[in-house]
Write a protein that holds these residues in place. Structure first.
Motif, PDB file in Angstrom:
ATOM      1  N   UNK A 260      85.800  10.232  31.973  1.00 49.81           N
ATOM      2  CA  UNK A 260      84.558   9.514  31.862  1.00 49.81           C
ATOM      3  C   UNK A 260      84.215   9.246  30.413  1.00 49.81           C
ATOM      4  N   UNK A 261      84.213   9.989  29.709  1.00 53.11           N
ATOM      5  CA  UNK A 261      83.732   9.772  28.367  1.00 53.11           C
ATOM      6  C   UNK A 261      84.791   8.879  27.534  1.00 53.11           C
ATOM      7  N   UNK A 262      85.926   8.949  27.790  1.00 55.23           N
ATOM      8  CA  UNK A 262      86.759   8.183  27.080  1.00 55.23           C
ATOM      9  C   UNK A 262      86.743   6.870  27.788  1.00 55.23           C
ATOM     10  N   UNK A 263      86.442   6.495  29.054  1.00 60.27           N
ATOM     11  CA  UNK A 263      86.250   5.066  29.730  1.00 60.27           C
ATOM     12  C   UNK A 263      84.924   4.628  28.980  1.00 60.27           C
ATOM     13  N   UNK A 264      84.147   5.273  28.817  1.00 53.55           N
ATOM     14  CA  UNK A 264      82.637   4.743  28.215  1.00 53.55           C
ATOM     15  C   UNK A 264      82.823   4.619  26.790  1.00 53.55           C
ATOM     16  N   UNK A 265      83.284   5.306  25.997  1.00 52.18           N
ATOM     17  CA  UNK A 265      83.268   5.373  24.665  1.00 52.18           C
ATOM     18  C   UNK A 265      84.201   4.464  23.925  1.00 52.18           C
ATOM     19  N   UNK A 266      85.584   4.574  24.705  1.00 48.57           N
ATOM     20  CA  UNK A 266      86.651   3.714  24.105  1.00 48.57           C
ATOM     21  C   UNK A 266      86.934   2.561  24.682  1.00 48.57           C
ATOM     22  N   UNK A 267      86.819   2.480  26.061  1.00 48.71           N
ATOM     23  CA  UNK A 267      87.145   1.354  26.477  1.00 48.71           C
ATOM     24  C   UNK A 267      85.586   0.643  27.245  1.00 48.71           C
ATOM     25  N   UNK A 268      84.584   0.948  26.931  1.00 53.38           N
ATOM     26  CA  UNK A 268      83.472   0.370  27.293  1.00 53.38           C
ATOM     27  C   UNK A 268      83.182   0.224  28.730  1.00 53.38           C
ATOM     28  N   UNK A 269      83.732   1.135  29.530  1.00 55.10           N
ATOM     29  CA  UNK A 269      83.643   0.911  30.987  1.00 55.10           C
ATOM     30  C   UNK A 269      82.941   2.359  31.464  1.00 55.10           C
ATOM     31  N   UNK A 270      81.859   1.929  32.546  1.00 46.90           N
ATOM     32  CA  UNK A 270      81.250   3.099  33.124  1.00 46.90           C
ATOM     33  C   UNK A 270      81.888   3.407  34.619  1.00 46.90           C
ATOM     34  N   UNK A 271      82.338   4.522  34.419  1.00 50.73           N
ATOM     35  CA  UNK A 271      83.347   5.235  35.727  1.00 50.73           C
ATOM     36  C   UNK A 271      82.584   6.178  36.048  1.00 50.73           C
TER      37      UNK A 271
END
Length: 311
Positions: A260-271
């Protein structure tokens, strides 16, 4: 038992084309040869809209006019409510009391009547609502039209990245993995199809290992933070999973939070946690070839997202 075919998936894609977003593949080079399929960008924040529109579109118009009934921990609820509103019909949705408030509020926001129930009571209460309203049941995964609709995401992957070698798909009731796996098997036969589920709700991994469905208690499955992955495959979806999955990877709660953190911080996606398990599975396997991880949903409570990002 008749299983869904690639022709069924293609027909579903034509049927829902005007109602569902064709999500892109987003490169995630920071993680390797990985692309993300961001189904969290759908209008209701999850892939479930694909199956809901296909199933409702397939109903006879006179039957459809009676309205629809669904049971869901959240994303299927929103999908059916949204699709029903687009068709101008009534929707009655049964949701467990422990469902995140953001999903309950969103379902009501689409005009549906929400009926809350105790843990493990969704199906029984939904049957009562069908009897009371005369509506048509649209199940979350246990129907060929739902499976075919979800499979349209796999059709898009095959069209956009035909050289894909690994596809990572969240597994709960199994509708998404059944449909996407069917499309990938037909169009990218050399690809490895990985199901991914939480260790705390690892019933599918155990079932496939033993060759038959096993039952985990709702109390056990409710331990995972991935609230959308607490269902178990049906006879229909399990038959599909046996045919299309090469393996099932189980991931820890810490790995899910990290994803969840990687997607938010690296991909700019909220999951939401359920939407991030495929990313966690990819991290666990770390394959060398081109890979796709489905980000299946983004409906997360603000407080939970804040807690995960602060860790």
């Amino acid at each position: 038992m008749q299983l869904v075919t690639i022709d069924d998936v293609r027909a579903a894609a034509t049927r829902i084309r005007g109602d569902v977003l064709r999500t892109p593949l987003i490169p995630a080079a920071w993680a390797g040869a990985l692309w993300l399929k961001p189904e969290n960008l759908q209008a209701i924040g999850a892939f479930k809209v694909r199956g809901a529109f296909n199933a409702i579109a397939r109903l006879d118009p006179e039957l459809r006019a009676r309205g629809v009934v669904a049971y869901s921990s959240g994303n299927h609820a929103q999908a059916v409510a949204y699709a029903a509103a687009r068709y101008g019909i009534a929707a009655h949705i049964v949701m467990p009391e422990e469902t995140p408030r953001v999903k309950i509020d969103a379902t009501r926001g689409h005009g549906a009547e929400v009926v809350l129930c105790g843990a493990g009571r969704r199906e029984a209460v939904a049957a009562e609502v069908v009897e009371r309203t005369g509506g048509v049941l649209v199940p979350p995964f246990d129907h060929p039209d739902i499976i075919a609709g979800q499979g349209t995401a796999g059709l898009e992957i095959a069209e956009d990245l035909p050289e894909v070698e690994h596809v990572f798909i969240p597994v709960s009731g199994g509708g998404l993995a059944s449909g996407v796996g069917t499309a990938i098997r037909a169009l990218c036969p050399g690809a490895t199809v990985h199901g991914v589920e939480p260790e705390l709700a690892g019933d599918t991994a155990e079932s496939l290992r033993l060759g038959h469905r096993v039952d985990w208690s709702i109390e056990d499955r409710n331990r995972t933070i991935a609230d959308g992955l607490r269902s178990q495959p049906s006879e229909l979806t399990f038959a599909h999973l046996q045919r299309v999955l090469d393996d099932v990877i189980t991931v820890t709660e810490d790995e899910i939070r990290r994803a969840v953190r990687d997607l938010a911080q690296r991909a700019h996606l909220v999951s939401e946690p359920s939407g991030a398990v495929a990313m966690a599975g990819y991290r666990r396997v770390a394959p060398a070839g081109p890979a796709v991880a489905l980000v299946s949903g983004g409906n997360i409570e603000t407080a939970l997202l804040r807690d995960i990002l602060a860790a």
